[in-house]
Design a protein around this motif. Structure first.
Motif, PDB file in Angstrom:
ATOM      1  N   THR A 283       0.834  -1.202   0.000  1.00 54.10           N
ATOM      2  CA  THR A 283       0.000   0.000   0.000  1.00 54.10           C
ATOM      3  C   THR A 283       0.869   1.253   0.000  1.00 54.10           C
ATOM      4  O   THR A 283       0.592   2.227  -0.687  1.00 54.10           O
ATOM      5  CB  THR A 283      -0.928  -0.009   1.228  1.00 54.10           C
ATOM      6  OG1 THR A 283      -1.670  -1.229   1.224  1.00 54.10           O
ATOM      7  CG2 THR A 283      -1.890   1.169   1.210  1.00 54.10           C
ATOM      8  N   LEU A 284       1.976   1.209   0.768  1.00 49.20           N
ATOM      9  CA  LEU A 284       2.877   2.363   0.864  1.00 49.20           C
ATOM     10  C   LEU A 284       3.627   2.576  -0.455  1.00 49.20           C
ATOM     11  O   LEU A 284       3.875   3.704  -0.860  1.00 49.20           O
ATOM     12  CB  LEU A 284       3.861   2.146   2.012  1.00 49.20           C
ATOM     13  CG  LEU A 284       4.557   3.385   2.547  1.00 49.20           C
ATOM     14  CD1 LEU A 284       3.540   4.334   3.188  1.00 49.20           C
ATOM     15  CD2 LEU A 284       5.620   3.000   3.564  1.00 49.20           C
ATOM     16  N   GLY A 285       3.997   1.447  -1.111  1.00 53.56           N
ATOM     17  CA  GLY A 285       4.455   1.526  -2.498  1.00 53.56           C
ATOM     18  C   GLY A 285       5.871   2.017  -2.760  1.00 53.56           C
ATOM     19  O   GLY A 285       6.111   2.671  -3.762  1.00 53.56           O
ATOM     20  N   ARG A 286       6.838   1.727  -1.903  1.00 46.45           N
ATOM     21  CA  ARG A 286       8.227   2.104  -2.195  1.00 46.45           C
ATOM     22  C   ARG A 286       9.061   0.846  -2.403  1.00 46.45           C
ATOM     23  O   ARG A 286       9.109  -0.013  -1.536  1.00 46.45           O
ATOM     24  CB  ARG A 286       8.829   2.860  -1.018  1.00 46.45           C
ATOM     25  CG  ARG A 286       8.234   4.235  -0.809  1.00 46.45           C
ATOM     26  CD  ARG A 286       8.875   4.875   0.408  1.00 46.45           C
ATOM     27  NE  ARG A 286       8.284   6.179   0.683  1.00 46.45           N
ATOM     28  CZ  ARG A 286       8.432   6.835   1.835  1.00 46.45           C
ATOM     29  NH1 ARG A 286       9.133   6.295   2.811  1.00 46.45           N
ATOM     30  NH2 ARG A 286       7.885   8.009   2.006  1.00 46.45           N
ATOM     31  N   SER A 287       9.733   0.768  -3.537  1.00 40.99           N
ATOM     32  CA  SER A 287      10.560  -0.396  -3.829  1.00 40.99           C
ATOM     33  C   SER A 287      11.899  -0.299  -3.107  1.00 40.99           C
ATOM     34  O   SER A 287      12.487   0.771  -3.004  1.00 40.99           O
ATOM     35  CB  SER A 287      10.759  -0.483  -5.342  1.00 40.99           C
ATOM     36  OG  SER A 287      11.936  -1.192  -5.647  1.00 40.99           O
ATOM     37  N   GLY A 288      12.373  -1.428  -2.602  1.00 43.89           N
ATOM     38  CA  GLY A 288      13.679  -1.443  -1.942  1.00 43.89           C
ATOM     39  C   GLY A 288      14.144  -2.865  -1.721  1.00 43.89           C
ATOM     40  O   GLY A 288      13.445  -3.822  -2.083  1.00 43.89           O
ATOM     41  N   VAL A 289      15.336  -3.004  -1.137  1.00 44.95           N
ATOM     42  CA  VAL A 289      15.929  -4.320  -0.927  1.00 44.95           C
ATOM     43  C   VAL A 289      16.089  -4.584   0.564  1.00 44.95           C
ATOM     44  O   VAL A 289      16.671  -3.777   1.279  1.00 44.95           O
ATOM     45  CB  VAL A 289      17.314  -4.406  -1.615  1.00 44.95           C
ATOM     46  CG1 VAL A 289      18.023  -5.695  -1.231  1.00 44.95           C
ATOM     47  CG2 VAL A 289      17.165  -4.312  -3.130  1.00 44.95           C
ATOM     48  N   LEU A 290      15.511  -5.683   1.027  1.00 48.34           N
ATOM     49  CA  LEU A 290      15.697  -6.110   2.415  1.00 48.34           C
ATOM     50  C   LEU A 290      15.757  -7.635   2.439  1.00 48.34           C
ATOM     51  O   LEU A 290      14.987  -8.291   1.734  1.00 48.34           O
ATOM     52  CB  LEU A 290      14.538  -5.619   3.302  1.00 48.34           C
ATOM     53  CG  LEU A 290      14.589  -6.054   4.774  1.00 48.34           C
ATOM     54  CD1 LEU A 290      15.757  -5.406   5.505  1.00 48.34           C
ATOM     55  CD2 LEU A 290      13.286  -5.736   5.500  1.00 48.34           C
ATOM     56  N   HIS A 291      16.662  -8.170   3.266  1.00 50.59           N
ATOM     57  CA  HIS A 291      16.759  -9.617   3.452  1.00 50.59           C
ATOM     58  C   HIS A 291      16.852 -10.374   2.134  1.00 50.59           C
ATOM     59  O   HIS A 291      16.231 -11.418   1.948  1.00 50.59           O
ATOM     60  CB  HIS A 291      15.571 -10.141   4.273  1.00 50.59           C
ATOM     61  CG  HIS A 291      15.554  -9.599   5.678  1.00 50.59           C
ATOM     62  ND1 HIS A 291      14.393  -9.302   6.355  1.00 50.59           N
ATOM     63  CD2 HIS A 291      16.564  -9.293   6.519  1.00 50.59           C
ATOM     64  CE1 HIS A 291      14.692  -8.838   7.554  1.00 50.59           C
ATOM     65  NE2 HIS A 291      16.009  -8.825   7.682  1.00 50.59           N
ATOM     66  N   GLY A 292      17.611  -9.815   1.205  1.00 55.02           N
ATOM     67  CA  GLY A 292      17.945 -10.582   0.017  1.00 55.02           C
ATOM     68  C   GLY A 292      17.039 -10.425  -1.176  1.00 55.02           C
ATOM     69  O   GLY A 292      17.322 -10.975  -2.230  1.00 55.02           O
ATOM     70  N   ALA A 293      15.934  -9.696  -1.045  1.00 52.12           N
ATOM     71  CA  ALA A 293      15.018  -9.568  -2.178  1.00 52.12           C
ATOM     72  C   ALA A 293      14.635  -8.111  -2.405  1.00 52.12           C
ATOM     73  O   ALA A 293      14.495  -7.343  -1.457  1.00 52.12           O
ATOM     74  CB  ALA A 293      13.751 -10.389  -1.938  1.00 52.12           C
ATOM     75  N   ARG A 294      14.456  -7.754  -3.681  1.00 50.08           N
ATOM     76  CA  ARG A 294      13.838  -6.464  -3.967  1.00 50.08           C
ATOM     77  C   ARG A 294      12.335  -6.651  -3.953  1.00 50.08           C
ATOM     78  O   ARG A 294      11.798  -7.601  -4.549  1.00 50.08           O
ATOM     79  CB  ARG A 294      14.278  -5.938  -5.341  1.00 50.08           C
ATOM     80  CG  ARG A 294      13.567  -4.632  -5.727  1.00 50.08           C
ATOM     81  CD  ARG A 294      13.971  -4.124  -7.097  1.00 50.08           C
ATOM     82  NE  ARG A 294      15.390  -3.799  -7.149  1.00 50.08           N
ATOM     83  CZ  ARG A 294      15.943  -2.715  -6.595  1.00 50.08           C
ATOM     84  NH1 ARG A 294      15.193  -1.871  -5.922  1.00 50.08           N
ATOM     85  NH2 ARG A 294      17.221  -2.505  -6.709  1.00 50.08           N
ATOM     86  N   SER A 295      11.656  -5.746  -3.270  1.00 52.48           N
ATOM     87  CA  SER A 295      10.206  -5.813  -3.206  1.00 52.48           C
ATOM     88  C   SER A 295       9.691  -4.467  -2.716  1.00 52.48           C
ATOM     89  O   SER A 295      10.458  -3.505  -2.643  1.00 52.48           O
ATOM     90  CB  SER A 295       9.763  -6.927  -2.251  1.00 52.48           C
ATOM     91  OG  SER A 295       8.360  -7.085  -2.285  1.00 52.48           O
ATOM     92  N   TYR A 296       8.423  -4.397  -2.383  1.00 43.86           N
ATOM     93  CA  TYR A 296       7.943  -3.201  -1.690  1.00 43.86           C
ATOM     94  C   TYR A 296       8.465  -3.252  -0.259  1.00 43.86           C
ATOM     95  O   TYR A 296       8.523  -4.316   0.361  1.00 43.86           O
ATOM     96  CB  TYR A 296       6.422  -3.132  -1.727  1.00 43.86           C
ATOM     97  CG  TYR A 296       5.931  -2.684  -3.076  1.00 43.86           C
ATOM     98  CD1 TYR A 296       6.261  -1.418  -3.545  1.00 43.86           C
ATOM     99  CD2 TYR A 296       5.174  -3.516  -3.890  1.00 43.86           C
ATOM    100  CE1 TYR A 296       5.842  -0.989  -4.797  1.00 43.86           C
ATOM    101  CE2 TYR A 296       4.750  -3.095  -5.142  1.00 43.86           C
ATOM    102  CZ  TYR A 296       5.085  -1.825  -5.593  1.00 43.86           C
ATOM    103  OH  TYR A 296       4.680  -1.405  -6.825  1.00 43.86           O
ATOM    104  N   LEU A 297       8.854  -2.075   0.227  1.00 42.72           N
ATOM    105  CA  LEU A 297       9.551  -2.021   1.512  1.00 42.72           C
ATOM    106  C   LEU A 297       9.177  -0.738   2.248  1.00 42.72           C
ATOM    107  O   LEU A 297       9.166   0.340   1.657  1.00 42.72           O
ATOM    108  CB  LEU A 297      11.069  -2.060   1.249  1.00 42.72           C
ATOM    109  CG  LEU A 297      12.007  -1.842   2.428  1.00 42.72           C
ATOM    110  CD1 LEU A 297      11.860  -2.976   3.439  1.00 42.72           C
ATOM    111  CD2 LEU A 297      13.459  -1.772   1.934  1.00 42.72           C
ATOM    112  N   MET A 298       8.893  -0.869   3.533  1.00 41.49           N
ATOM    113  CA  MET A 298       8.667   0.319   4.362  1.00 41.49           C
ATOM    114  C   MET A 298      10.027   0.882   4.748  1.00 41.49           C
ATOM    115  O   MET A 298      10.761   0.255   5.506  1.00 41.49           O
ATOM    116  CB  MET A 298       7.869  -0.049   5.610  1.00 41.49           C
ATOM    117  CG  MET A 298       6.436  -0.461   5.301  1.00 41.49           C
ATOM    118  SD  MET A 298       5.534  -1.027   6.762  1.00 41.49           S
ATOM    119  CE  MET A 298       5.591   0.446   7.791  1.00 41.49           C
ATOM    120  N   GLN A 299      10.369   2.027   4.197  1.00 40.21           N
ATOM    121  CA  GLN A 299      11.696   2.601   4.435  1.00 40.21           C
ATOM    122  C   GLN A 299      11.581   4.118   4.457  1.00 40.21           C
ATOM    123  O   GLN A 299      10.639   4.687   3.918  1.00 40.21           O
ATOM    124  CB  GLN A 299      12.644   2.162   3.324  1.00 40.21           C
ATOM    125  CG  GLN A 299      12.120   2.531   1.934  1.00 40.21           C
ATOM    126  CD  GLN A 299      13.004   2.035   0.813  1.00 40.21           C
ATOM    127  OE1 GLN A 299      14.212   2.089   0.913  1.00 40.21           O
ATOM    128  NE2 GLN A 299      12.392   1.564  -0.259  1.00 40.21           N
TER     129      GLN A 299
END
Lengths: 440, 258
Positions: A283-299
Motif C-alpha cells: 500500500t505504501l508503495g516504495r521499492s527497496g531491498v531487504l533480506h535478500g530480495a527487492r520488493s515493496y519495503l517500508m523505508q
C-alpha cells in the motif's frame, strides 16, 4: 486445464529469481554457495518421485491434509449477501499453514545432510512448526524471535521449548520479526556447513520465494478442486492475509490463470496507514531491498527500514514477498490494508457466530471478505447472493487469546483487582521480611 | 586510475601489506568520527573504510551493530556521510572508501550516490550484500564517476564466482577470512590463505583480508600472504572505550608503528 490463460501468458509456476523487477539475491557472498545448494537440491527433489511421495505422505499422515473447505453462513450473514467459505489451514497439525513449508524444507535439509535447523519467527507459528519438524526428524533446532514477540507470544515460546528447540530472544533493532531474520542470517553465515536456514515465508533471496510457494501451493490446489467438487464452479474471489505472504501465495497460485477469480491480499493496516503505524508495504508503495530480495519495503528517505506495527505479530514485517509485489503491479491481485480495529471485529464475529477462533493474522482476511461482501451487497444484493468468497483461514487463534482478552477487555475486573491486591500484600510481606532479616 | 589500488601498491612498494581500517560514520558523533578517521590514517592506515550505519546490518557482529544503532538513534542522515568523507579525504592521503549495505545506495539512486561520493573525494565503495550478479547498476554508476568497487570473496566461493568477483572488482577484492560476521577473534582462520590464493588465481591483482583481525600478530600473519589487512571491530571498540586517541594508539599498534 481448459480455463487457463493462453500458453506463454500464464502467471503460474514463476521460478524466480526475478518477478518483474522484484526478487533476486541480494546477499553476502558467504551465503551464495549455500543458496545454490538449496536451489539445486530443491530442483532435483521436486522431480524425484520418492521425495514427492514422502512429502505428500507427511502432509497426509502428519499434518492431516487435505484441509477442509467449509462454509460459514452465520459469519457471512453478518457481512452481506455473499457466501463465504473458509480454507481451514487452522486445522493442520501445529495450527497453521506454516507446517506445509516446514516439512518440505526439513526433508530438503535432510537430503543435503544438514543436522541443524534455524528459523525466525514472528507470532511463533513458524517457530513452532520448525521445532515440530526438527523433533520429528531428530534435528537440532534454534529459533530466533524478537524479544518484543517473545513477550506477546509467551505461550508459543514455551511450546517451542517443549518441542526441544532453543529459543533466542533478539534484542536488536525493533525486536520483532525483521530483527529475528537478521540474527538468523548472522547465525547461518557462521554455521552454513551443518545448518539449514528454514525461512518461513515467500521473501528472502532466491530460491526461497518460489520454493516456499511451491510447498504451499497445495492450499490453493485443494481449494480449487474442493470448489469444483462441492460447488461445481470456481469462487468469485479469494482472500488472504499478507505479511511476508506465504499463505496468500499458496492459495492464490492455483487461481492465477483463472481470470474470473479475483485475488485479494490484505495487509496489516495497524492503526491506519495514514498514521505511519502499520505494516502495509505494498500500500505504501516504495521499492527497496531487504533480506535478500527487492520488493515493496517500508523505508525512510535514506533507505533505512521503518519499524512496522500490527496487532498481529505474524504480519509485523516491513516488506512482502517479491511475487506479491509483481502481482500487485500487474493488477492480477489487489492489496489493501485492514486496520487492527477492523480485524478484531472480524475476529470476534467468527468466534461468536461460528465457534472458530481464528489467528489474528487470518482475521485480516476475514475482515477483507466482510468488506467485499458489504460492497457487493450495496451495489446489487441479488447478484451478491450468487457470489462466493474463499478465505484462507491460515491459522488458529489459541495463541492470540491473551491479545484478544486485552483488546476486548474480557478479564473480570473484580478478579483483576483481587489479584492486584494479593500481589501487593505479598510484596509488603517481602519487604517486612527484608527489614527483619528473614530470608524469603 | 584507482585511488585504492594506488594506496595498496604504495604499501607494496615499501615492502609491506596495506593496512586498512574501518570506522562507522558519525560514531560517536560527526566531529569525533572525523577525528578518529584522521587519527587512523595518521597512524598507519593506507585505506579507510567509512561504514554507513544501516538498520539491518546482517554482516555485522555485536560491537559494530551497537555503534551503528546508536548513530541511527540520534537521527543520522545520509548527508553526513559525504561531509565526513570530504573532511577526512581533505585531511589525509589515505584512500577513503565507504562500506555500505545496498539499500542505502538503491534508495538514493546509484548514479546520485556515485556522483556525491566522487564529489566528496571518496575513492569508492565496499558493498557487503551486493554480489556481482546484482551489480550491473552499481558498476555502471561507479564507472561513470571513476570510483572503485570492492566485492567480497568467501571461502565457499567457487572458482567461477571468484573469476566474476575478480573481474567486477576495482581497487581490491575483499577476502572474507572466515564464515561468520564481523567481530574480534582470538585466531585467524586458515581459510583466509586459501581465499587469497583462490582470488589471485582467479585474476585478482590485490586481495585484502578482513573479519576477525584484531591484533598486530594477526596483521603480520595475514600480511605474509595478503596484499592488505582489514581491521574493524577492534578499532570500533577502541573508539567506544577511549575516543580518537585510543584509535590512534590501536592503529599504531596494528600497523607496527606503536
Amino acid at each position: 486445464m481448459t480455463d487457463s490463460a493462453a500458453a506463454g501468458s500464464s502467471h503460474r509456476g514463476a521460478e524466480g529469481p526475478y518477478y518483474g523487477p522484484y526478487g533476486g539475491r541480494w546477499m553476502p557472498e558467504s551465503l551464495i554457495a549455500a543458496l545454490d545448494e538449496v536451489e539445486q537440491t530443491f530442483g532435483e527433489a521436486r522431480e524425484d518421485e520418492e521425495f514427492v511421495a514422502e512429502y505428500q505422505r507427511l502432509c497426509r499422515d502428519y499434518t492431516g491434509r487435505p484441509s477442509l473447505l467449509a462454509e460459514v453462513p452465520r459469519f457471512a450473514a453478518e457481512q452481506g449477501a455473499a457466501r463465504i467459505l473458509l480454507k481451514r489451514e487452522d486445522l493442520n497439525h501445529t495450527g497453521s499453514h506454516k507446517i506445509n513449508n516446514v516439512l518440505g524444507q526439513a526433508l530438503l535439509a535432510r537430503r543435503m545432510g544438514k543436522t541443524r535447523l534455524i528459523a525466525e519467527t514472528g507470532a511463533g507459528q513458524h517457530g513452532v512448526a520448525t521445532a515440530t519438524a526438527a523433533a520429528l526428524m531428530g534435528m537440532e533446532c534454534m529459533i530466533y524471535m524478537g524479544a518484543e514477540d517473545t513477550r506477546r507470544q509467551a505461550l508459543n515460546v514455551a511450546r517451542m521449548r517443549l518441542l526441544g528447540a532453543e529459543v533466542v530472544p533478539v534484542e536488536h533493532g525493533a525486536k520483532t520479526l525483521k530483527d529475528a531474520i537478521n540474527e538468523a542470517l548472522r547465525d547461518w553465515v557462521a554455521t552454513v556447513e551443518n545448518t539449514h536456514y528454514l525461512l518461513g515465508t515467500v521473501t528472502g533471496p532466491h530460491p526461497f520465494p518460489s520454493m516456499v510457494r511451491w510447498f504451499h501451493q497445495v492450499i490453493g490446489e485443494e481449494a480449487r478442486e474442493q470448489m469444483l467438487a462441492q460447488e461445481g464452479r470456481l469462487p468469485d474471489a479469494v482472500a488472504a492475509c499478507v505479511g511476508g505472504g506465504s499463505n496468500a501465495m499458496g492459495i492464490f497460485h492455483a487461481f492465477l490463470d483463472d481470470a474470473e477469480v479475483a485475488l485479494h491480499g490484505y495487509e496489516a493496516g495497524g492503526d491506519g496507514v495514514e498514521t505511519g503505524r502499520h505494516a502495509a508495504a505494498i500500500t505504501l508503495g516504495r521499492s527497496g531491498v531487504l533480506h535478500g530480495a527487492r520488493s515493496y519495503l517500508m523505508q525512510d528517505e535514506d533507505g533505512q527500514t521503518l519499524d512496522s506495527h500490527s496487532i498481529s505479530a505474524g504480519l509485523d514485517y516491513p516488506s512482502v514477498g517479491p511475487e506479491h509485489a509483481h502481482l500487485a503491479d500487474s493488477g492480477r491481485a489487489v492489496y489493501e490494508p485492514v486496520t487492527d480495529a477492523e480485524c478484531m471485529t472480524a475476529f470476534e464475529t467468527l468466534c461468536r457466530t461460528e465457534g472458530i477462533i481464528p489467528a489474528i493474522e487470518s482475521a485480516h482476511a476475514l475482515a477483507g471478505a466482510a468488506r467485499l461482501s458489504a460492497a457487493w451487497t450495496a451495489e446489487d444484493p441479488e447478484a451478491a447472493a450468487e457470489r462466493i468468497i474463499v478465505v484462507s483461514l491460515s491459522g488458529r487463534g489459541d495463541k492470540d487469546v491473551g491479545t484478544a482478552a486485552e483488546w476486548f477487555d474480557l478479564l473480570d475486573e473484580q478478579q483483576e483487582r483481587q489479584e492486584r491486591q494479593e500481589r501487593q500484600e505479598r510484596l509488603d510481606e517481602d519487604e517486612q521480611g527484608d527489614e527483619t532479616g528473614v530470608q524469603a | 586510475m584507482s585511488i585504492t589500488a594506488d594506496a595498496v601498491e604504495a604499501a607494496r612498494a615499501e615492502g609491506r601489506s596495506a593496512f586498512i581500517g574501518y570506522l562507522p560514520a558519525g560514531y560517536p558523533d560527526k566531529e569525533a568520527s572525523i577525528a578518529a578517521a584522521i587519527a587512523l590514517a595518521e597512524n598507519g592506515a593506507d585505506v579507510l573504510e567509512i561504514g554507513i550505519p544501516y538498520s539491518d546490518p546482517v554482516m555485522d557482529g555485536p560491537v559494530i551493530q551497537q555503534a551503528t544503532t546508536e548513530v541511527l538513534a540520534r537521527g543520522f542522515r545520509m548527508d553526513e556521510v559525504f561531509e565526513i568523507v570530504a573532511a577526512v579525504s581533505a585531511a589525509t592521503d589515505a584512500a577513503v572508501l565507504v562500506m555500505t549495505y545496498w539499500n542505502l545506495i538503491d534508495r538514493m539512486g546509484p548514479a546520485v550516490f556515485a556522483r556525491r561520493l566522487a564529489e566528496a573525494g571518496g575513492a569508492g565503495a565496499i558493498t557487503p550484500d551486493l554480489t556481482p550478479d546484482e551489480a550491473e547498476a552499481w558498476i555502471a554508476a561507479a564507472d561513470a564517476h571513476d570510483l572503485d568497487r570492492v566485492f567480497l570473496a568467501a571461502p565457499t566461493s567457487t572458482p567461477e564466482r571468484m573469476r566474476r568477483i575478480a573481474e567486477s572488482s576495482r581497487g581490491f577484492v575483499y577476502g572474507v577470512s572466515l564464515m561468520g560476521v564481523t567481530g574480534a577473534r582470538t585466531e585467524v582462520s586458515d581459510a583466509a590463505e586459501r581465499v587469497v590464493s583462490a582470488a589471485h588465481e582467479a585474476g585478482a591483482e590485490r586481495v585484502c583480508v578482513g573479519l576477525g583481525v584484531s591484533t598486530r600478530a594477526h596483521v603480520e600473519e595475514i600480511g605474509a600472504y595478503a596484499d592488505g589487512v582489514i581491521v574493524g571491530t577492534a578499532l570500533v571498540a577502541a573508539l567506544r572505550d577511549g575516543g580518537p586517541e585510543a584509535v590512534a594508539a590501536k592503529a599504531a599498534e596494528l600497523s607496527g608503528r606503536g
